[in-house]
Design a protein around this motif. Structure first.
Motif, PDB file in Angstrom:
ATOM      1  N   UNK A 103       0.852  -1.203  -0.358  1.00 36.94           N
ATOM      2  CA  UNK A 103       0.161  -0.045   0.173  1.00 36.94           C
ATOM      3  C   UNK A 103       1.167   1.374  -0.006  1.00 36.94           C
ATOM      4  N   UNK A 104       0.822   2.055  -0.839  1.00 38.55           N
ATOM      5  CA  UNK A 104       1.574   3.635  -0.945  1.00 38.55           C
ATOM      6  C   UNK A 104       0.501   4.037   0.114  1.00 38.55           C
ATOM      7  N   UNK A 105       1.300   4.802   1.162  1.00 39.31           N
ATOM      8  CA  UNK A 105       1.445   6.268   1.891  1.00 39.31           C
ATOM      9  C   UNK A 105       0.698   7.103   1.728  1.00 39.31           C
ATOM     10  N   UNK A 106       1.081   7.273   0.347  1.00 39.55           N
ATOM     11  CA  UNK A 106       1.127   8.685  -0.592  1.00 39.55           C
ATOM     12  C   UNK A 106      -0.360   9.222  -1.275  1.00 39.55           C
ATOM     13  N   UNK A 107      -0.605   8.049  -2.197  1.00 37.97           N
ATOM     14  CA  UNK A 107      -1.446   7.405  -2.769  1.00 37.97           C
ATOM     15  C   UNK A 107      -2.561   6.636  -2.643  1.00 37.97           C
ATOM     16  N   UNK A 108      -2.502   6.166  -1.952  1.00 35.31           N
ATOM     17  CA  UNK A 108      -3.253   5.343  -1.679  1.00 35.31           C
ATOM     18  C   UNK A 108      -3.318   3.698  -2.210  1.00 35.31           C
TER      19      UNK A 108
ATOM     20  N   UNK B   8      13.077  19.121  31.347  1.00 38.59           N
ATOM     21  CA  UNK B   8      14.101  17.921  30.575  1.00 38.59           C
ATOM     22  C   UNK B   8      13.727  18.114  29.024  1.00 38.59           C
ATOM     23  N   UNK B   9      14.101  17.790  28.333  1.00 41.65           N
ATOM     24  CA  UNK B   9      13.866  16.882  27.019  1.00 41.65           C
ATOM     25  C   UNK B   9      12.878  15.732  26.599  1.00 41.65           C
ATOM     26  N   UNK B  10      12.223  15.422  26.187  1.00 42.64           N
ATOM     27  CA  UNK B  10      12.305  14.076  26.022  1.00 42.64           C
ATOM     28  C   UNK B  10      12.913  12.867  25.099  1.00 42.64           C
ATOM     29  N   UNK B  11      12.619  11.874  25.137  1.00 45.73           N
ATOM     30  CA  UNK B  11      13.250  11.027  24.155  1.00 45.73           C
ATOM     31  C   UNK B  11      12.744  11.300  23.088  1.00 45.73           C
ATOM     32  N   UNK B  12      11.467  11.838  22.325  1.00 45.68           N
ATOM     33  CA  UNK B  12      10.731  11.656  21.007  1.00 45.68           C
ATOM     34  C   UNK B  12      11.420  12.914  20.802  1.00 45.68           C
ATOM     35  N   UNK B  13      11.712  13.930  21.399  1.00 43.50           N
ATOM     36  CA  UNK B  13      11.962  15.522  21.511  1.00 43.50           C
ATOM     37  C   UNK B  13      12.222  15.497  20.019  1.00 43.50           C
ATOM     38  N   UNK B  14      13.260  14.867  19.830  1.00 43.69           N
ATOM     39  CA  UNK B  14      14.334  15.024  19.264  1.00 43.69           C
ATOM     40  C   UNK B  14      13.484  14.634  17.268  1.00 43.69           C
ATOM     41  N   UNK B  15      12.737  13.698  17.315  1.00 43.48           N
ATOM     42  CA  UNK B  15      12.091  12.726  16.065  1.00 43.48           C
ATOM     43  C   UNK B  15      10.759  13.592  15.991  1.00 43.48           C
ATOM     44  N   UNK B  16      10.038  15.127  16.965  1.00 42.30           N
ATOM     45  CA  UNK B  16       9.393  15.515  16.495  1.00 42.30           C
ATOM     46  C   UNK B  16       9.862  17.190  15.786  1.00 42.30           C
ATOM     47  N   UNK B  20      10.163  19.177  11.564  1.00 43.14           N
ATOM     48  CA  UNK B  20       9.394  20.591  12.162  1.00 43.14           C
ATOM     49  C   UNK B  20       8.702  20.521  13.255  1.00 43.14           C
ATOM     50  N   UNK B  21       7.794  19.991  14.118  1.00 45.10           N
ATOM     51  CA  UNK B  21       6.788  20.281  14.325  1.00 45.10           C
ATOM     52  C   UNK B  21       7.065  21.267  15.827  1.00 45.10           C
ATOM     53  N   UNK B  22       6.177  21.465  16.238  1.00 47.29           N
ATOM     54  CA  UNK B  22       6.877  22.069  18.034  1.00 47.29           C
ATOM     55  C   UNK B  22       6.293  21.226  18.639  1.00 47.29           C
ATOM     56  N   UNK B  23       6.848  21.346  19.771  1.00 47.38           N
ATOM     57  CA  UNK B  23       6.767  20.955  21.015  1.00 47.38           C
ATOM     58  C   UNK B  23       5.067  21.303  22.107  1.00 47.38           C
ATOM     59  N   UNK B  24       4.467  20.767  21.825  1.00 43.70           N
ATOM     60  CA  UNK B  24       3.383  21.882  23.324  1.00 43.70           C
ATOM     61  C   UNK B  24       3.100  20.617  23.799  1.00 43.70           C
ATOM     62  N   UNK B  68      -0.096  13.662  12.785  1.00 42.90           N
ATOM     63  CA  UNK B  68       1.363  14.208  13.032  1.00 42.90           C
ATOM     64  C   UNK B  68       2.702  13.156  13.717  1.00 42.90           C
ATOM     65  N   UNK B  69       1.635  13.064  14.173  1.00 43.70           N
ATOM     66  CA  UNK B  69       2.717  11.489  14.822  1.00 43.70           C
ATOM     67  C   UNK B  69       2.890  10.148  13.635  1.00 43.70           C
ATOM     68  N   UNK B  70       1.902   9.811  13.003  1.00 47.39           N
ATOM     69  CA  UNK B  70       1.417   8.452  12.330  1.00 47.39           C
ATOM     70  C   UNK B  70       2.668   9.792  11.302  1.00 47.39           C
ATOM     71  N   UNK B  71       2.200  10.727  11.256  1.00 45.28           N
ATOM     72  CA  UNK B  71       3.654  10.864   9.911  1.00 45.28           C
ATOM     73  C   UNK B  71       5.210  10.753  10.236  1.00 45.28           C
ATOM     74  N   UNK B  72       5.355  11.608  11.317  1.00 40.88           N
ATOM     75  CA  UNK B  72       6.480  10.999  12.047  1.00 40.88           C
ATOM     76  C   UNK B  72       7.140   9.809  12.260  1.00 40.88           C
ATOM     77  N   UNK B  73       6.198   9.033  12.122  1.00 37.73           N
ATOM     78  CA  UNK B  73       6.787   7.636  12.356  1.00 37.73           C
ATOM     79  C   UNK B  73       6.745   6.824  13.737  1.00 37.73           C
ATOM     80  N   UNK B  74       5.955   8.184  14.608  1.00 40.69           N
ATOM     81  CA  UNK B  74       6.286   7.463  16.315  1.00 40.69           C
ATOM     82  C   UNK B  74       4.549   6.784  16.765  1.00 40.69           C
ATOM     83  N   UNK B  75       4.441   6.843  16.276  1.00 38.38           N
ATOM     84  CA  UNK B  75       2.413   5.986  16.714  1.00 38.38           C
ATOM     85  C   UNK B  75       2.490   4.896  14.865  1.00 38.38           C
TER      86      UNK B  75
END
Lengths: 156, 156
Positions: A103-108, B8-16, B20-24, B68-75
């Motif tokens: 499955x392509x996550x870009x274009x499905x 301090x920073x969490x382990x996942x901060x870098x990945x986010x 280009x995402x912000x920490x909130x 967003x986390x799915x996009x970042x590969x964290x979830x």
DNA sequence: TCCTTAATGGGAACTATTTTCAATAATACC
DNA sequence: GGTATTATTGAAAATAGTTCCCATTAAGGA
């Protein structure tokens, strides 16, 4: 709606009747549609393809029938991540056509592959055995999908 | 909502941040929630678990953040067939905890298993290589699930 | 500290799917 | 073949998960 096709039994009639379901024109049309394509059709897709010849098979019936077919084990329901369920026959008149999905996550887009299937199926069978023993599950089915980015989407 | 945690920073901060995402504060709360359970939480589940401490993190934000986390590969986002998406961290502070799922189609219960995983992962790696070469896909991920009926449902 | 821009929340909008219910048709039985 | 029983049906309404909109707020770099 009367069942207008008076031709002989189809290969799937037995499987449906065995589960206590009836044969109807709508169900014939739906299974025929699924068996005449390799596309991964949504309920709405099936509806669109049937609607010309069977204007009075409603969307509700499509959903109900697909659900029934999943129960009867004749159809597999997939989620490719685009918000709608997709349906595929588990087997055709000539038996199962085993494949998995890429499955392509870009274009499905979804690619069916049969390469490496033999190794996979062999391993799955072993795993299945181990799991069902350990967790006392009766395992009916499995799902394998790979996710990534296709050539076209990579080019962007 | 200000980010009240000044630890301090969490382990996942870098990945986010790398994406280009912000920490909130909301994102901290969501990731914390996911990392403190092995349950397969839906967006609404996450909302419920966070709402006491963060009454002003809305459901919309949960959806957006999970996406967003799915996009970042964290979830990883799962569909177990009950109509709502479920989310799981792909890794924790100590790295990945690789497992697959065994899904009961009767009661929708999900069992995580790690047995046989090594063989599976080994085979998957090979398949992945073969597929990405043949179809010119970049493969990021895979999904394996077994479907069946659990002991309790079999008893009925 | 200020500035730019991403992130936010609440509600409305959207969309796939399910439910309801009275009407109809498929099968079993004669 | 005819009839009774019961599953199946379509249309419209209801539901539920998810996304969109937009004015407001806050994160992070200068």
């Amino acid at each position: 709606m009367p069942c207008r096709k008076r031709c002989g039994d189809q290969w799937w009639h037995g499987k449906i009747k065995d589960c206590g379901y009836r044969i109807t024109a709508g169900r014939e049309a739906i299974i025929e549609t699924l068996s005449s394509t390799h596309d991964h059709l949504s309920a709405e897709d099936v509806y669109a393809r049937i609607h010309d010849r069977f204007p009075n098979v409603g969307l509700t019936t499509i959903y109900r029938t697909l659900d029934m077919l999943v129960n009867a084990g004749l159809v597999f329901k997939f989620d490719f991540g685009d918000g709608k369920a997709r349906y595929e026959l588990t087997e055709g008149p000539k038996g199962a056509h085993h494949h998995h999905h890429l499955v392509c996550t870009g274009c499905n887009r979804v690619i069916d592959y049969t390469d490496f299937i033999d190794d996979e199926v062999e391993l799955l069978r072993r795993t299945e055995k181990g799991l069902s023993d350990k967790y006392r599950f009766r395992i009916d089915n499995h799902l394998i999908q790979f996710y990534g980015t296709c050539t076209e989407c990579l080019a962007k």
